[in-house]
Design a protein around this motif. Structure first.
Motif, mmCIF file in Angstrom:
data_model
loop_
_atom_site.group_PDB
_atom_site.id
_atom_site.type_symbol
_atom_site.label_atom_id
_atom_site.label_comp_id
_atom_site.label_asym_id
_atom_site.label_seq_id
_atom_site.Cartn_x
_atom_site.Cartn_y
_atom_site.Cartn_z
ATOM 1 N N LEU A 152 0.822 -1.213 0.000
ATOM 2 C CA LEU A 152 0.000 0.000 0.000
ATOM 3 C C LEU A 152 0.861 1.270 0.000
ATOM 4 O O LEU A 152 0.498 2.275 -0.617
ATOM 5 C CB LEU A 152 -0.946 -0.011 1.220
ATOM 6 C CG LEU A 152 -1.959 1.125 1.298
ATOM 7 C CD1 LEU A 152 -2.826 1.203 0.047
ATOM 8 C CD2 LEU A 152 -2.843 0.963 2.539
ATOM 9 N N ASP A 153 2.012 1.221 0.673
ATOM 10 C CA ASP A 153 2.869 2.420 0.686
ATOM 11 C C ASP A 153 3.387 2.731 -0.723
ATOM 12 O O ASP A 153 3.541 3.902 -1.093
ATOM 13 C CB ASP A 153 4.030 2.269 1.691
ATOM 14 C CG ASP A 153 4.811 0.982 1.481
ATOM 15 O OD1 ASP A 153 4.307 0.072 0.793
ATOM 16 O OD2 ASP A 153 5.945 0.898 1.995
ATOM 17 N N ILE A 154 3.609 1.700 -1.537
ATOM 18 C CA ILE A 154 4.052 1.941 -2.916
ATOM 19 C C ILE A 154 2.910 2.598 -3.705
ATOM 20 O O ILE A 154 3.111 3.558 -4.439
ATOM 21 C CB ILE A 154 4.501 0.621 -3.594
ATOM 22 C CG1 ILE A 154 5.725 0.070 -2.855
ATOM 23 C CG2 ILE A 154 4.817 0.827 -5.065
ATOM 24 C CD1 ILE A 154 6.293 -1.194 -3.462
ATOM 25 N N ALA A 155 1.684 2.085 -3.493
ATOM 26 C CA ALA A 155 0.523 2.676 -4.185
ATOM 27 C C ALA A 155 0.374 4.143 -3.797
ATOM 28 O O ALA A 155 0.116 5.008 -4.648
ATOM 29 C CB ALA A 155 -0.750 1.898 -3.835
ATOM 30 N N ALA A 156 0.574 4.447 -2.510
ATOM 31 C CA ALA A 156 0.422 5.839 -2.037
ATOM 32 C C ALA A 156 1.531 6.720 -2.626
ATOM 33 O O ALA A 156 1.276 7.871 -3.014
ATOM 34 C CB ALA A 156 0.465 5.875 -0.511
ATOM 35 N N THR A 157 2.729 6.157 -2.736
ATOM 36 C CA THR A 157 3.842 6.935 -3.312
ATOM 37 C C THR A 157 3.561 7.256 -4.781
ATOM 38 O O THR A 157 3.793 8.376 -5.244
ATOM 39 C CB THR A 157 5.172 6.137 -3.193
ATOM 40 O OG1 THR A 157 5.392 5.864 -1.815
ATOM 41 C CG2 THR A 157 6.348 6.902 -3.748
ATOM 42 N N VAL A 158 3.047 6.268 -5.517
ATOM 43 C CA VAL A 158 2.763 6.493 -6.941
ATOM 44 C C VAL A 158 1.622 7.503 -7.081
ATOM 45 O O VAL A 158 1.680 8.418 -7.909
ATOM 46 C CB VAL A 158 2.430 5.163 -7.667
ATOM 47 C CG1 VAL A 158 2.184 5.404 -9.146
ATOM 48 C CG2 VAL A 158 3.556 4.149 -7.485
ATOM 49 N N ARG A 159 0.584 7.366 -6.221
ATOM 50 C CA ARG A 159 -0.534 8.323 -6.264
ATOM 51 C C ARG A 159 -0.006 9.747 -5.981
ATOM 52 O O ARG A 159 -0.339 10.708 -6.694
ATOM 53 C CB ARG A 159 -1.593 7.926 -5.236
ATOM 54 C CG ARG A 159 -2.902 8.708 -5.301
ATOM 55 C CD ARG A 159 -2.919 9.993 -4.460
ATOM 56 N NE ARG A 159 -2.398 9.838 -3.121
ATOM 57 C CZ ARG A 159 -3.128 9.481 -2.067
ATOM 58 N NH1 ARG A 159 -4.408 9.275 -2.194
ATOM 59 N NH2 ARG A 159 -2.554 9.370 -0.866
ATOM 60 N N ASP A 160 0.826 9.888 -4.959
ATOM 61 C CA ASP A 160 1.349 11.217 -4.618
ATOM 62 C C ASP A 160 2.159 11.793 -5.778
ATOM 63 O O ASP A 160 2.060 12.972 -6.096
ATOM 64 C CB ASP A 160 2.223 11.153 -3.358
ATOM 65 C CG ASP A 160 1.399 10.818 -2.118
ATOM 66 O OD1 ASP A 160 0.146 10.845 -2.210
ATOM 67 O OD2 ASP A 160 2.002 10.518 -1.068
ATOM 68 N N ALA A 161 2.964 10.930 -6.413
ATOM 69 C CA ALA A 161 3.785 11.403 -7.532
ATOM 70 C C ALA A 161 2.900 11.747 -8.732
ATOM 71 O O ALA A 161 3.200 12.680 -9.481
ATOM 72 C CB ALA A 161 4.810 10.341 -7.922
ATOM 73 N N TYR A 162 1.791 11.022 -8.907
ATOM 74 C CA TYR A 162 0.876 11.317 -10.021
ATOM 75 C C TYR A 162 0.114 12.623 -9.758
ATOM 76 O O TYR A 162 -0.167 13.384 -10.664
ATOM 77 C CB TYR A 162 -0.099 10.154 -10.221
ATOM 78 C CG TYR A 162 -0.957 10.315 -11.462
ATOM 79 C CD1 TYR A 162 -0.423 10.057 -12.729
ATOM 80 C CD2 TYR A 162 -2.283 10.754 -11.373
ATOM 81 C CE1 TYR A 162 -1.194 10.225 -13.869
ATOM 82 C CE2 TYR A 162 -3.056 10.919 -12.510
ATOM 83 C CZ TYR A 162 -2.515 10.656 -13.758
ATOM 84 O OH TYR A 162 -3.265 10.831 -14.884
ATOM 85 N N GLY A 163 -0.221 12.812 -8.468
ATOM 86 C CA GLY A 163 -0.844 14.084 -8.085
ATOM 87 C C GLY A 163 -2.348 14.049 -7.965
ATOM 88 O O GLY A 163 -2.971 15.075 -7.707
ATOM 89 N N ALA A 164 -2.982 12.894 -8.143
ATOM 90 C CA ALA A 164 -4.441 12.801 -8.008
ATOM 91 C C ALA A 164 -4.829 11.358 -7.811
ATOM 92 O O ALA A 164 -4.095 10.455 -8.224
ATOM 93 C CB ALA A 164 -5.125 13.332 -9.275
ATOM 94 N N GLY A 165 -5.996 11.151 -7.190
ATOM 95 C CA GLY A 165 -6.527 9.788 -7.073
ATOM 96 C C GLY A 165 -6.604 9.294 -5.643
ATOM 97 O O GLY A 165 -6.114 9.925 -4.711
ATOM 98 N N ASP A 166 -7.265 8.137 -5.504
ATOM 99 C CA ASP A 166 -7.417 7.493 -4.194
ATOM 100 C C ASP A 166 -6.482 6.288 -4.111
ATOM 101 O O ASP A 166 -5.973 5.819 -5.130
ATOM 102 C CB ASP A 166 -8.857 6.986 -4.024
ATOM 103 C CG ASP A 166 -9.857 8.133 -4.070
ATOM 104 O OD1 ASP A 166 -9.526 9.226 -3.574
ATOM 105 O OD2 ASP A 166 -10.958 7.926 -4.638
ATOM 106 N N THR A 167 -6.339 5.769 -2.904
ATOM 107 C CA THR A 167 -5.595 4.510 -2.754
ATOM 108 C C THR A 167 -6.527 3.461 -2.151
ATOM 109 O O THR A 167 -7.515 3.790 -1.483
ATOM 110 C CB THR A 167 -4.362 4.657 -1.832
ATOM 111 O OG1 THR A 167 -4.796 5.098 -0.556
ATOM 112 C CG2 THR A 167 -3.350 5.620 -2.402
#
Ligand code: R5P
Length: 285
Positions: free
Chosen positions: A167-182
């Motif tokens: 989940l931390d990887i998903a959150a990192t990718v979401r943060d880098a993308y700049g939008a979305g939920d995890t």
């Protein structure tokens, strides 16, 4: 001086360029009895302060090559030998799963430690694997780079990990993308190639999904997740991972499950290695 294992030649070159350091000419040979020889003739004549051996240990051969290149670097008189494991093989065997089993990650970490002063490894399965090394070892987080190849027009995206551990990887990718939920699924591993996934209650109908993980090995985890998301009416389902091992028929499994795109980094050099971790490694070096 950057010295690449045969499985990490593209990343070694990128790293040399990023650090503006010379790239050693390494030759990889095999003797008739099957033994390997990885060597860099000519390097001994140059002044090598720091040798950076870059080798993803994707196979037993790659492990041997790494040990040989570390040893050669010492022979050349390098003052410091740094080992970069873009992908650390055996890292998932980080405990004795049954009585009498080895802790394989510890065994390989000890062997690698004997030839180096420092180790960097990219997104190991668990950061605690670094404790197995007998020299300073640090995990490098390159997951943020996974946002780079994603389409810019994702529609209310969900960045989903197929198990809670990623989940931390998903959150990192979401943060880098700049939008979305995890979100994440529950996963139970039944065998080396079989997993059971339990989806969450999130309504994914009509939404673009990005399933993220540290590694796609057999593809069982990811193809299972893609299948469930498609059944639940997701719009497009992309998969992305740091280490695109993609063993055996993983790509076929993902295609049959209806994946829209597969993206990975160059810790394992594959056709889907869309992004390089060189800049992240260069910063840490
Ligand atoms: C395990 O927890 C890892 O994060 C990956 O989910 C797993 O190793 C992927 O393996 P496979 O592709 O064989 O399902």
């Amino acid at each position: 001086m950057i010295i690449s294992g045969s499985a990490s030649q593209a990343l070694g070159a990128e790293l040399a360029a990023a650090l503006d350091e010379p790239l050693a000419s390494v030759e990889y040979e095999r003797f008739p009895d099957g033994e390997l020889l990885a060597a860099a003739p000519g390097v001994a004549e140059t002044d090598v302060d720091r040798a950076v051996v870059v080798a993803s240990t994707v196979s037993s051969d790659a492990h041997v090559e790494l040990l040989q290149l570390q040893d050669a670097a010492r022979e050349w008189g390098a003052e410091e030998v740094v080992t970069v494991l873009p992908y650390m093989g055996y890292a998932r065997q980080d405990e004795a799963f049954e009585e009498g089993h080895p802790i394989s990650a510890r065994a390989v970490a000890r062997a690698i430690s004997s030839g180096t002063d420092r180790v960097l490894t990219v997104n190991p399965h668990e950061n605690a694997v670094c404790d197995f090394f007998e020299v300073p070892a640090e995990p490098i987080d390159a997951a943020g780079r996974l946002a780079d190849p994603l389409p810019a027009d994702l529609d209310s995206p969900v960045f989903l990990s197929p198990d809670e551990g990623a989940l931390d990887i998903a959150a990192t990718v979401r943060d880098a993308y700049g939008a979305g939920d995890t979100d994440y699924f529950e996963k139970q591993r039944l065998s080396g190639t079989e997993v059971e996934l339990t989806p969450s209650d999130t309504d994914v109908a009509g939404r673009d999904m990005v399933v993220t993980d540290d590694i796609i090995a057999t593809g069982s985890t990811m193809s299972g997740a893609v299948e469930i998301l498609n059944e639940k009416g997701a719009s497009r389902v992309f998969v992305t991972c740091v280490h695109p091992m993609l063993a055996a028929n993983a790509v076929t499994k993902l295609s049959q499950a209806g994946v829209e795109g597969i993206y990975g980094t160059d810790t394992i050099e594959r056709p889907v290695s869309e992004v390089s971790v060189a800049s992240v490694l260069a910063d840490a070096l």
